[in-house]
Design a protein around this motif. Structure first.
Motif, PDB file in Angstrom:
ATOM      1  N   PHE A   1      61.414  44.984  38.511  1.00 21.35           N
ATOM      2  CA  PHE A   1      61.484  44.389  39.842  1.00 21.35           C
ATOM      3  C   PHE A   1      62.437  45.190  40.730  1.00 21.35           C
ATOM      4  CE2 PHE A   1      63.470  41.260  42.763  1.00 21.35           C
ATOM      5  CZ  PHE A   1      62.342  40.948  43.512  1.00 21.35           C
ATOM      6  N   THR A   2      63.581  45.597  40.176  1.00 29.68           N
ATOM      7  CA  THR A   2      64.564  46.362  40.932  1.00 29.68           C
ATOM      8  C   THR A   2      63.973  47.677  41.427  1.00 29.68           C
ATOM      9  OG1 THR A   2      66.376  45.399  39.643  1.00 29.68           O
ATOM     10  CG2 THR A   2      66.844  47.438  40.810  1.00 29.68           C
TER      11      THR A   2
ATOM     12  N   THR B   1      69.913  38.553  41.542  1.00 27.30           N
ATOM     13  CA  THR B   1      69.524  37.298  40.910  1.00 27.30           C
ATOM     14  C   THR B   1      70.768  36.429  40.801  1.00 27.30           C
ATOM     15  OG1 THR B   1      69.861  38.323  38.744  1.00 27.30           O
ATOM     16  CG2 THR B   1      67.609  38.262  39.591  1.00 27.30           C
TER      17      THR B   1
ATOM     18  N   LYS C   1      61.912  43.124  32.669  1.00 23.86           N
ATOM     19  CA  LYS C   1      61.209  42.587  33.835  1.00 23.86           C
ATOM     20  C   LYS C   1      62.047  42.753  35.097  1.00 23.86           C
ATOM     21  CE  LYS C   1      58.250  38.956  31.868  1.00 23.86           C
ATOM     22  NZ  LYS C   1      57.951  37.495  31.923  1.00 23.86           N
ATOM     23  N   HIS C   2      63.344  42.469  34.955  1.00 24.79           N
ATOM     24  CA  HIS C   2      64.206  42.580  36.128  1.00 24.79           C
ATOM     25  C   HIS C   2      64.365  44.029  36.565  1.00 24.79           C
ATOM     26  CE1 HIS C   2      68.157  42.575  38.333  1.00 24.79           C
ATOM     27  NE2 HIS C   2      67.450  41.693  39.002  1.00 24.79           N
ATOM     28  N   GLU C   3      64.456  44.940  35.620  1.00 23.87           N
ATOM     29  CA  GLU C   3      64.577  46.352  35.970  1.00 23.87           C
ATOM     30  C   GLU C   3      63.312  46.833  36.686  1.00 23.87           C
ATOM     31  OE1 GLU C   3      65.970  50.051  36.622  1.00 23.87           O
ATOM     32  OE2 GLU C   3      67.105  48.301  35.931  1.00 23.87           O
TER      33      GLU C   3
ATOM     34  N   HIS D   1      55.461  42.715  44.117  1.00 20.68           N
ATOM     35  CA  HIS D   1      55.301  42.497  42.684  1.00 20.68           C
ATOM     36  C   HIS D   1      53.815  42.407  42.331  1.00 20.68           C
ATOM     37  CE1 HIS D   1      55.684  40.705  38.700  1.00 20.68           C
ATOM     38  NE2 HIS D   1      56.971  41.011  38.741  1.00 20.68           N
TER      39      HIS D   1
ATOM     40  N   ILE E   1      68.984  35.379  33.735  1.00 27.24           N
ATOM     41  CA  ILE E   1      68.013  36.310  33.172  1.00 27.24           C
ATOM     42  C   ILE E   1      68.025  36.149  31.658  1.00 27.24           C
ATOM     43  CG2 ILE E   1      67.359  38.737  32.946  1.00 27.24           C
ATOM     44  CD1 ILE E   1      68.915  39.314  35.489  1.00 27.24           C
TER      45      ILE E   1
ATOM     46  N   ALA F   1      67.485  43.060  45.152  1.00 25.80           N
ATOM     47  CA  ALA F   1      66.894  42.525  43.911  1.00 25.80           C
ATOM     48  C   ALA F   1      67.873  41.615  43.175  1.00 25.80           C
ATOM     49  CB  ALA F   1      66.481  43.671  42.998  1.00 25.80           C
TER      50      ALA F   1
ATOM     51  N   VAL G   1      64.738  34.932  35.879  1.00 29.53           N
ATOM     52  CA  VAL G   1      63.786  35.910  35.342  1.00 29.53           C
ATOM     53  C   VAL G   1      63.593  35.548  33.873  1.00 29.53           C
ATOM     54  CG1 VAL G   1      63.275  38.335  34.934  1.00 29.53           C
ATOM     55  CG2 VAL G   1      64.644  37.677  36.936  1.00 29.53           C
TER      56      VAL G   1
ATOM     57  N   THR H   1      68.166  32.542  40.803  1.00 31.39           N
ATOM     58  CA  THR H   1      66.942  33.346  40.749  1.00 31.39           C
ATOM     59  C   THR H   1      66.678  33.658  39.285  1.00 31.39           C
ATOM     60  OG1 THR H   1      67.568  34.340  42.855  1.00 31.39           O
ATOM     61  CG2 THR H   1      65.770  35.377  41.638  1.00 31.39           C
TER      62      THR H   1
ATOM     63  N   SER I   1      61.647  35.176  42.336  1.00 33.06           N
ATOM     64  CA  SER I   1      61.626  36.590  42.707  1.00 33.06           C
ATOM     65  C   SER I   1      60.290  36.964  43.338  1.00 33.06           C
ATOM     66  CB  SER I   1      61.898  37.463  41.480  1.00 33.06           C
ATOM     67  OG  SER I   1      60.972  37.152  40.441  1.00 33.06           O
TER      68      SER I   1
END
Length: 463
Positions: free
Chosen positions: A302-303, A369, A298-300, A30, A374, A367, A287, A285, A401
């Motif tokens: 990270f994925t 969570t 943000k999560h996408e 990250h 989220i 990835a 986000v 987890t 994360s």
């Protein structure tokens, strides 16, 4: 939603889960992740952030091997940072405690490759030096690679591991109890240092251990350091119901979390324990975004950092099964014996719902969570409060994360919202980790109530 609550007695307990090494398969990639996991400053910074946010506990897991679960080689683990490297957690938590005044700290120590006297002595020493802030995460180990570093070809089967752990805990608790709280006199004038009648030997001879005792360290300030356990199998739940103060778990849905919570609390009650004296903390987890759309973006992002093989490496590490034996583009087959059963159950639940192939599971798992945390700070607080009110949790084990930034964001945005609702403390009322968790100090001899119980587990599942 909650409105007011005594800040000295929080309804929602917070613990932090952090590796003494890279964070997950993609967390280290990250852009905002730090790269100082080999430095003291990395851990002391996180400790201070957690204490300022009112966390009860920082918990560092451990593994005693570089994983070889994918393809029988350690190459994937080294390439993708899966389960390696891992620093010894005890010096790490000692550093974190030295940087704080109230934060509890816990380290993982395996009953498979230690002796009760070593662990009892080390944990008692730590609890004294930290003024009652120490915890021990009890594991039985789950990888053959660990066994192979200690003169064995394979792990013992699950029931044998738990039988050894049961005797290990009994002996360890008896060692802590071998000194009475009043044993030390320290009378300089008379020259009497201690009362020998308040110290007793164990003379234990069991199937796995022979320990004469007594311990060479006085009874810990907390009586017993806080015991953490994460077993999800029937044997693990039964073990937790006897010994654990805190249960760390992971769930893919609120429904499975509620069922687990009810089952473990019932097991504790069946053994004569007050269920409120066992705190259940599911993994979360988080986000955090300005709103749900921002958090999902943000999560996408990270994925996208997760290489599919890295996700498979992480999954193979946790279930301790070489997934390259199977068709990666087919469904996950039923596995009879797995490493971490709780993670396997999560994977089965999610994969069946989403109809994922093994390869797709790996990408998701790299990835994932836990808890679906989220969204905005308010969204995450809503979800946490729902789990709390639904009987699914006594608090949460927050997993970042990426570190330290995800902990910084949780402390800066989610904690103020939780405090506004009266769910999380604004100050520490207790002097010890047990007190801050709302746990009673065990009386001397408490081990008898836990080790000697013959109560029957719910639904006839006693192993």
């Amino acid at each position: 939603m909650s409105t007011t609550h005594d800040p000295a007695a929080p309804r929602l307990h917070l613990a932090a889960f952090l590796n003494a090494g890279p964070q997950g398969t993609a967390g280290w990639r990250h852009p905002d992740a730090g790269d100082g996991f080999l430095t003291a400053a990395h851990y002391t910074h996180i400790a201070r952030v957690l204490e300022d946010a009112g966390f009860d506990l920082a918990f560092v897991p451990d593994s005693l091997a570089v994983p070889r679960s994918l393809g029988g080689s350690y190459a994937p683990a080294v390439t993708w940072g899966t389960g390696t490297p891992r620093l010894d957690p005890v010096p790490v938590i000692t550093l974190m405690a030295a940087a704080t005044r109230h934060l509890g700290v816990a380290a993982t120590v395996s009953t498979g490759y230690q002796e009760p006297f070593h662990v009892a002595r080390g944990m008692a020493t730590l609890d004294h030096l930290l003024d009652g802030r120490a915890g021990w995460n009890v594991v039985t180990s789950f990888q053959d690679a660990e066994a192979q570093n200690f003169g064995q070809d394979r792990l013992l089967e699950r029931q044998a591991r738990y039988a050894r752990a049961e005797e290990f805990l009994e002996v360890t608790a008896r060692l802590w109890d071998s000194w009475g709280d009043e044993a030390i006199v320290g009378d300089k004038e008379s020259g009497v240092f201690g009362r020998p009648e308040a110290v007793e030997a164990l003379d234990h001879r069991g199937e796995h251990f022979a320990v004469r005792g007594p311990l060479s360290v006085p009874r810990p300030p907390q009586g017993y350091p806080v015991i953490i356990q994460a077993g999800a199998s029937p044997a693990g739940r039964d073990f937790a119901a006897r010994w654990a103060d805190v249960v760390f778990c992971s769930h893919e849905s609120l429904e499975s979390a509620v069922a687990f919570y009810a089952d473990v609390k019932a097991r504790a009650a069946a053994r004569g324990r007050d269920p409120d004296q066992l705190k259940i903390l599911p993994a979360a987890t988080t986000v955090v975004g300005t709103d749900l759309r921002d958090a999902l973006a943000k999560h996408e992002a990270f994925t996208e950092l997760v290489h599919p093989e890295a996700g498979l490496s992480r999954l193979a590490y946790h279930v301790d099964v070489d997934l390259t034996r199977y068709d990666l583009d087919g469904p996950l087959p039923a596995l009879d014996e797995v490493g971490v059963e709780g993670h396997y159950r999560e994977v089965v639940e999610f994969a069946a719902r989403e109809k994922l192939s093994v390869r797709e599971i790996g990408r998701w798992y790299g990835a994932r969570t836990e808890g679906n945390m989220i969204g905005s700070a308010s969204d995450i607080a809503d979800t946490m409060e729902l789990w709390l009110d639904s009987g699914a949790a006594d608090g949460f084990m927050i997993q970042a994360s990426h570190v330290p930034t995800a902990f910084d964001e949780f402390a800066a945005h989610v904690v103020p919202e939780l405090r506004r609702r009266g769910l999380v403390r604004t100050d520490y009322a207790g002097a010890t980790l047990r007190e801050n968790l709302g746990l009673a100090r065990p009386e001397r001899g408490e081990w008898r109530n836990r080790a000697a119980s013959t109560a029957t587990a719910p639904a006839g599942e006693r192993p």
